[in-house]
Scaffold this active site. Structure first.
Site: not given
Length: 259
Positions: A111-113, A233
């Site tokens: 993800g792109c946290g 993402s």
């Protein structure tokens, strides 16, 4: 050698009737390449930087593109000599630029946290915002409607390709490899060693767009990346952060622009 032949049993189903025949199949070769570095003052001290699984073509440009993209070397002028060892399947870059050999953590984020972005920012502190160049719709669809010639893919069906083009849709550099990132490193490496990256306006890649491809284009100063596959993402987040024009699903007479 980039392709190998294998004997296969081809099973066909013709209206419920099965037939088996022997054929030969062309398969893209995938072999490891060790990239080593040593400083010109201490050439006997070798450091293993990475082991890449690649198609054994353009190993020199692959190594140069990788070292440049990962921030180890900032100019081809620092390369004093290269040496290829057949026995170890390794290429050694001897440079007068002192580089830091640091262990890089394995990134498992999909993800792109914020934690992933923070980790990547620490790893790629050499990146800076790209100088934007926005392609016209005519430019994009000229590229989409004329897919590049991929000889290894046509023979094996198992390789990825990269094209790097200038503002007039002229191909500056191209290459193929079993690895998406390797194909891009090879194409970038060819322009980097000739100091012609400033002419590059867009990179076309044949696979999906993961973070590593976005990072390599940003580092090379290529303002746009277009792919026939899907973005992740994290790749979208990083493209936005550094001003990279990101285009995906470039097929069937359409394209999605994410930045």
């Amino acid at each position: 050698m980039s392709l190998s032949q294998y004997l296969v049993r081809k099973i066909k189903n013709d209206a419920g009737t099965f037939a088996i025949q022997k054929e030969t199949d062309q398969v893209a070769i995938e072999e490891p390449l060790i990239i080593r570095y040593s400083h010109s003052n201490f050439p006997e001290k070798l450091h293993n930087l990475a082991t890449l699984l690649r198609t054994p073509t353009d190993d020199y440009h692959l190594a140069c593109g990788f070292l440049f993209a990962e921030g180890y070397l900032d100019s081809p002028k620092h390369i004093e000599m290269t040496h290829y060892c057949d026995q170890d399947d390794a290429i050694t870059i001897i440079s007068d630029q002192l580089i830091t050999i640091a262990e890089r953590p394995h990134l498992t984020h999909s993800g792109c946290g914020s934690c992933a972005l923070e980790t990547l920012d620490n790893l790629y502190q050499h990146l800076s915002e790209v100088k934007q160049w926005i392609p016209s719709s005519e430019f994009l669809f000229e590229l989409i409607n004329q897919p590049p010639y991929q000889p290894l893919f046509q023979q094996s069906g198992g390789t990825h390709a990269t094209l790097i083009l200038d503002e007039r849709v002229n191909v500056l550099s191209q290459d193929e490899d079993v690895g998406r990132h390797n194909a891009l490193d090879k194409a970038i490496g060819k322009l980097w060693v000739k100091e012609e990256l400033d002419q590059a306006k867009i990179a076309w890649v044949s696979g999906r767009v993961g973070f590593e491809l976005v990072q390599k284009c940003i580092n090379a100063g290529i303002p746009n990346l277009i792919s026939i596959g899907a973005p992740t993402s994290l790749s979208i987040a990083y493209a936005k952060k550094y001003g990279l024009g990101l285009y995906a699903f470039a097929r069937n007479k359409s394209v999605n622009q994410y930045c």
